[in-house]
Design a protein around this motif. Structure first.
Motif, short mmCIF file in Angstrom:
data_model
loop_
_atom_site.label_atom_id
_atom_site.label_comp_id
_atom_site.label_asym_id
_atom_site.label_seq_id
_atom_site.Cartn_x
_atom_site.Cartn_y
_atom_site.Cartn_z
N GLY A 20 0.83 -1.22 0.00
CA GLY A 20 0.00 0.00 0.00
C GLY A 20 0.85 1.26 0.00
N TRP A 21 1.90 1.26 0.81
CA TRP A 21 2.81 2.41 0.84
C TRP A 21 3.52 2.57 -0.50
N LEU A 22 3.91 1.45 -1.10
CA LEU A 22 4.60 1.51 -2.39
C LEU A 22 3.66 2.02 -3.49
N ILE A 23 2.41 1.60 -3.45
CA ILE A 23 1.43 2.11 -4.42
C ILE A 23 1.27 3.62 -4.26
N MET A 28 2.28 9.04 -6.34
CA MET A 28 2.85 10.38 -6.11
C MET A 28 3.96 10.67 -7.13
N ALA A 29 4.79 9.68 -7.42
CA ALA A 29 5.90 9.89 -8.37
C ALA A 29 5.39 10.14 -9.78
N ILE A 30 4.30 9.48 -10.16
CA ILE A 30 3.73 9.66 -11.50
C ILE A 30 3.30 11.10 -11.71
N PRO A 36 8.39 14.80 -3.69
CA PRO A 36 8.83 14.83 -2.29
C PRO A 36 8.05 13.85 -1.41
N TRP A 37 6.77 13.70 -1.67
CA TRP A 37 5.95 12.76 -0.90
C TRP A 37 6.28 11.33 -1.28
N ALA A 38 6.62 11.11 -2.54
CA ALA A 38 6.98 9.77 -3.00
C ALA A 38 8.23 9.29 -2.28
N ARG A 39 9.19 10.16 -2.09
CA ARG A 39 10.42 9.79 -1.38
C ARG A 39 10.10 9.37 0.05
N ALA A 40 9.26 10.15 0.72
CA ALA A 40 8.87 9.81 2.09
C ALA A 40 8.13 8.47 2.12
N ALA A 41 7.26 8.25 1.16
CA ALA A 41 6.49 7.01 1.12
C ALA A 41 7.38 5.80 0.87
N VAL A 42 8.42 5.95 0.05
CA VAL A 42 9.34 4.83 -0.18
C VAL A 42 10.10 4.50 1.10
N ASN A 43 10.55 5.52 1.83
CA ASN A 43 11.23 5.28 3.10
C ASN A 43 10.31 4.54 4.08
N ILE A 44 9.05 4.95 4.12
CA ILE A 44 8.11 4.33 5.03
C ILE A 44 7.72 2.93 4.54
N THR A 45 7.79 2.69 3.23
CA THR A 45 7.54 1.34 2.70
C THR A 45 8.51 0.36 3.32
#
Length: 146
Positions: A20-23, A28-30, A36-45
């Motif tokens: 879910g976090w990766l999705i 966000m990256a698309i 910036p939010w995509a980077r945070a989401a990847v870290n949290i993934t």
């Protein structure tokens, strides 16, 4: 102990929530503007995949100084995140936590999901660090003694 808990975590919903976090990160990256939010989401993934042995601390506490993510722009970024992705990730973590909390065996995993639900609501300006490192940190961070 953290290794055993992380293996059991993967069985009790960790893989699905990391997905879910990766999705969220991919969406966000698309958009390009959401990088910036995509980077945070990847870290949290990565944290959602193996949460035991790590914890979340404020970046201001970690570095001892305010930065763009811990100031007013970080608050604005968190509000935008909350509207577009944070609420549904937090809701998913909360739902899984409720199901796991029904059993005594699931309580540690329910607690981890609740911590991730809180992080899902307000991730900008936070860092994931090993628990041992967080325990050695001064209460207010370097240079923040009050």
């Amino acid at each position: 102990m953290a290794l055993l808990l992380n293996v059991l975590w993967l069985i009790f919903g960790g893989v699905w929530m990391a997905a879910g976090w990766l999705i969220a990160a991919v969406i966000m990256a698309i958009t390009i503007i959401g990088l910036p939010w995509a980077r945070a989401a990847v870290n949290i993934t990565l944290y959602a995949l193996l949460p035991f042995g790590h914890t979340v601390v404020s970046r201001e506490r970690l570095t001892g100084q305010e930065d763009i993510g811990t100031g007013p722009l970080g608050t604005l970024g968190n509000l935008i995140w909350l509207v577009f992705a944070g609420w549904w990730l937090a809701l998913a973590h909360l739902a899984i936590a409720i199901v796991l909390a029904i059993t005594i065996v699931g309580l540690p995993f329910a607690w981890a999901h609740l911590k991730l639900a809180g992080l899902a609501l307000w991730p900008i300006g936070r860092e994931i660090v090993p628990i041992e490192y967080a325990r050695r940190m001064p209460p207010f961070g370097p240079g923040l003694a009050r």
